[in-house]
Design a protein around this motif. Sequence first.
Motif, PDB file in Angstrom:
ATOM      1  N   GLU A 155      -1.569  13.222  -3.985  1.00 33.12           N
ATOM      2  CA  GLU A 155      -2.339  13.326  -5.236  1.00 33.12           C
ATOM      3  C   GLU A 155      -2.405  11.979  -5.943  1.00 33.12           C
ATOM      4  OE1 GLU A 155      -1.350  16.554  -7.839  1.00 33.12           O
ATOM      5  OE2 GLU A 155      -1.211  17.966  -6.168  1.00 33.12           O
ATOM      6  N   ALA A 156      -1.287  11.241  -5.916  1.00 35.98           N
ATOM      7  CA  ALA A 156      -1.277   9.921  -6.562  1.00 35.98           C
ATOM      8  C   ALA A 156      -2.274   8.979  -5.887  1.00 35.98           C
ATOM      9  CB  ALA A 156       0.129   9.328  -6.511  1.00 35.98           C
ATOM     10  N   LEU A 157      -2.572   9.258  -4.620  1.00 41.36           N
ATOM     11  CA  LEU A 157      -3.535   8.420  -3.885  1.00 41.36           C
ATOM     12  C   LEU A 157      -4.952   8.991  -3.995  1.00 41.36           C
ATOM     13  CD1 LEU A 157      -1.324   7.911  -0.704  1.00 41.36           C
ATOM     14  CD2 LEU A 157      -2.020   6.099  -2.277  1.00 41.36           C
ATOM     15  N   CYS A 158      -5.117   9.995  -4.898  1.00 42.76           N
ATOM     16  CA  CYS A 158      -6.413  10.670  -5.081  1.00 42.76           C
ATOM     17  C   CYS A 158      -6.863  11.370  -3.802  1.00 42.76           C
ATOM     18  CB  CYS A 158      -7.490   9.708  -5.572  1.00 42.76           C
ATOM     19  SG  CYS A 158      -7.056   8.925  -7.098  1.00 42.76           S
ATOM     20  N   LEU A 195      -1.244  14.059   3.484  1.00 40.94           N
ATOM     21  CA  LEU A 195      -0.172  13.391   4.244  1.00 40.94           C
ATOM     22  C   LEU A 195       0.537  14.384   5.158  1.00 40.94           C
ATOM     23  CD1 LEU A 195       1.233  10.927   1.542  1.00 40.94           C
ATOM     24  CD2 LEU A 195      -0.227  10.395   3.500  1.00 40.94           C
ATOM     25  N   LYS A 196       0.682  15.618   4.675  1.00 37.78           N
ATOM     26  CA  LYS A 196       1.303  16.637   5.529  1.00 37.78           C
ATOM     27  C   LYS A 196       0.423  16.861   6.759  1.00 37.78           C
ATOM     28  CE  LYS A 196       1.280  20.891   4.492  1.00 37.78           C
ATOM     29  NZ  LYS A 196       1.198  22.262   4.356  1.00 37.78           N
ATOM     30  N   ASP A 197      -0.897  16.903   6.547  1.00 42.18           N
ATOM     31  CA  ASP A 197      -1.811  17.134   7.671  1.00 42.18           C
ATOM     32  C   ASP A 197      -1.847  15.942   8.635  1.00 42.18           C
ATOM     33  OD1 ASP A 197      -2.298  19.570   6.644  1.00 42.18           O
ATOM     34  OD2 ASP A 197      -4.259  19.085   5.769  1.00 42.18           O
ATOM     35  N   MET A 198      -1.398  14.777   8.160  1.00 41.43           N
ATOM     36  CA  MET A 198      -1.270  13.631   9.077  1.00 41.43           C
ATOM     37  C   MET A 198       0.059  13.679   9.825  1.00 41.43           C
ATOM     38  SD  MET A 198      -2.611  10.280   7.073  1.00 41.43           S
ATOM     39  CE  MET A 198      -2.311   9.193   8.466  1.00 41.43           C
ATOM     40  N   ASP A 199       0.777  14.783   9.659  1.00 45.40           N
ATOM     41  CA  ASP A 199       2.071  15.003  10.339  1.00 45.40           C
ATOM     42  C   ASP A 199       3.181  14.078   9.832  1.00 45.40           C
ATOM     43  OD1 ASP A 199       0.696  16.819  11.839  1.00 45.40           O
ATOM     44  OD2 ASP A 199       0.480  15.524  13.593  1.00 45.40           O
ATOM     45  N   CYS A 200       3.075  13.665   8.575  1.00 45.40           N
ATOM     46  CA  CYS A 200       4.096  12.742   8.055  1.00 45.40           C
ATOM     47  C   CYS A 200       5.467  13.395   7.912  1.00 45.40           C
ATOM     48  CB  CYS A 200       3.680  12.176   6.699  1.00 45.40           C
ATOM     49  SG  CYS A 200       2.245  11.122   6.804  1.00 45.40           S
ATOM     50  N   ALA A 201       5.512  14.717   7.965  1.00 44.47           N
ATOM     51  CA  ALA A 201       6.824  15.387   7.871  1.00 44.47           C
ATOM     52  C   ALA A 201       7.110  16.156   9.156  1.00 44.47           C
ATOM     53  CB  ALA A 201       6.847  16.309   6.673  1.00 44.47           C
ATOM     54  N   GLU A 202       6.421  15.777  10.203  1.00 44.70           N
ATOM     55  CA  GLU A 202       6.581  16.529  11.450  1.00 44.70           C
ATOM     56  C   GLU A 202       7.955  16.287  12.076  1.00 44.70           C
ATOM     57  OE1 GLU A 202       4.755  15.592  15.299  1.00 44.70           O
ATOM     58  OE2 GLU A 202       3.205  16.993  14.657  1.00 44.70           O
ATOM     59  N   GLY A 203       8.427  15.048  11.939  1.00 47.09           N
ATOM     60  CA  GLY A 203       9.724  14.717  12.529  1.00 47.09           C
ATOM     61  C   GLY A 203      10.756  14.483  11.444  1.00 47.09           C
ATOM     62  N   LEU A 204      11.846  15.194  11.515  1.00 49.55           N
ATOM     63  CA  LEU A 204      12.928  14.984  10.542  1.00 49.55           C
ATOM     64  C   LEU A 204      14.161  14.528  11.297  1.00 49.55           C
ATOM     65  CD1 LEU A 204      13.919  15.273   7.594  1.00 49.55           C
ATOM     66  CD2 LEU A 204      14.598  17.590   8.158  1.00 49.55           C
ATOM     67  N   LEU A 235       2.573   1.196   5.257  1.00 49.49           N
ATOM     68  CA  LEU A 235       1.543   0.905   6.251  1.00 49.49           C
ATOM     69  C   LEU A 235       0.283   1.754   6.014  1.00 49.49           C
ATOM     70  CD1 LEU A 235       2.568   0.725   9.981  1.00 49.49           C
ATOM     71  CD2 LEU A 235       0.492   1.862   9.324  1.00 49.49           C
ATOM     72  N   ILE A 236       0.467   3.084   5.884  1.00 49.88           N
ATOM     73  CA  ILE A 236      -0.736   3.922   5.793  1.00 49.88           C
ATOM     74  C   ILE A 236      -1.382   3.872   4.414  1.00 49.88           C
ATOM     75  CG2 ILE A 236      -0.115   5.534   7.654  1.00 49.88           C
ATOM     76  CD1 ILE A 236       0.522   7.546   5.375  1.00 49.88           C
ATOM     77  N   THR A 237      -0.639   3.433   3.380  1.00 52.35           N
ATOM     78  CA  THR A 237      -1.269   3.324   2.065  1.00 52.35           C
ATOM     79  C   THR A 237      -1.737   1.895   1.809  1.00 52.35           C
ATOM     80  OG1 THR A 237       0.813   2.853   0.888  1.00 52.35           O
ATOM     81  CG2 THR A 237       0.172   5.169   1.122  1.00 52.35           C
ATOM     82  N   ASN A 238      -1.658   1.075   2.854  1.00 53.71           N
ATOM     83  CA  ASN A 238      -2.093  -0.313   2.739  1.00 53.71           C
ATOM     84  C   ASN A 238      -1.462  -0.992   1.528  1.00 53.71           C
ATOM     85  OD1 ASN A 238      -3.405  -2.409   3.933  1.00 53.71           O
ATOM     86  ND2 ASN A 238      -5.368  -2.043   2.904  1.00 53.71           N
ATOM     87  N   ASP A 239      -0.137  -0.828   1.424  1.00 52.26           N
ATOM     88  CA  ASP A 239       0.703  -1.490   0.417  1.00 52.26           C
ATOM     89  C   ASP A 239       0.617  -0.891  -0.991  1.00 52.26           C
ATOM     90  OD1 ASP A 239       1.477  -3.112   2.461  1.00 52.26           O
ATOM     91  OD2 ASP A 239       0.722  -4.976   1.595  1.00 52.26           O
ATOM     92  N   ARG A 240      -0.083   0.248  -1.165  1.00 56.83           N
ATOM     93  CA  ARG A 240      -0.066   0.852  -2.506  1.00 56.83           C
ATOM     94  C   ARG A 240       1.339   1.358  -2.820  1.00 56.83           C
ATOM     95  NH1 ARG A 240      -4.987   1.722  -0.635  1.00 56.83           N
ATOM     96  NH2 ARG A 240      -6.776   1.240  -1.964  1.00 56.83           N
ATOM     97  N   PHE A 241       1.993   1.929  -1.808  1.00 57.66           N
ATOM     98  CA  PHE A 241       3.415   2.251  -1.929  1.00 57.66           C
ATOM     99  C   PHE A 241       4.161   1.245  -1.067  1.00 57.66           C
ATOM    100  CE2 PHE A 241       1.591   6.098  -3.435  1.00 57.66           C
ATOM    101  CZ  PHE A 241       2.542   6.681  -4.260  1.00 57.66           C
TER     102      PHE A 241
END
Length: 186
Positions: A13-16, A22-31, A98-104
């Motif tokens: 949401e912060a990235l509009c 991000l969940k759909d990009m599988d960012c939490a797929e691996g723990l 990397l994926i936010t291009n340095d926003r975070f």
Amino acid sequence: MGLGLKLLELISEALCLNPNHLKDMDCAEGLLILCHYYPACPQPELTMASTRHSDNDFLTILLQDQIGGLQVLHQDQWVDIPPVPGALVINVGDLLQLITNDRFKSVEHRVLANRRGPRVSVACFFSTSSAILKIIWTYQGIVIRRESTKIQGNDSERLCSLFALKRAWWDFCSTTFQALNWSPYF
Ligand SMILES: O=C(O)CCC(=O)C(=O)O
Ligand SMILES: [Fe+2]
């Protein structure tokens, strides 16, 4: 998992973006969970509990005990992150940068050795290899990582060099771990 997913929603949401982006990009797929045990150190000025690094993931959720020693690098100064009972520390990792291009921005951190101890911490890393593949295809052409900015060449040459770097690091770690008979970090 629940907290990690909630954080990914808020960051989306912060990235509009759609909350599920991000969940759909599988960012939490691996723990991956790493439990640290740092013994009390009689000469803390001679060593570190954990040397400076940034985490190679999207997000890290860290639980630390009351001993202390965790520091983050902020404006070229090491800043203490004192333990707060009941609180968790959230680190932004390299893949989110990397994926936010340095926003975070991922944060460099380290842990000081301590005469008191042992110190125990539990780090939960949110990551996945399939997302990394998507990132490569999506963000090819963007200068993405600190290392890559130091590498000469066009964007795809930079990406190749970045992955060669990672490969070399990986090989170095596994050879060292095998030589010392340690179990691998990953
Ligand atoms: O022990 C800590 O507080 C930090 C651990 C850490 O930075 C890590 O596992 O990546
Ligand atoms: Fe870390």
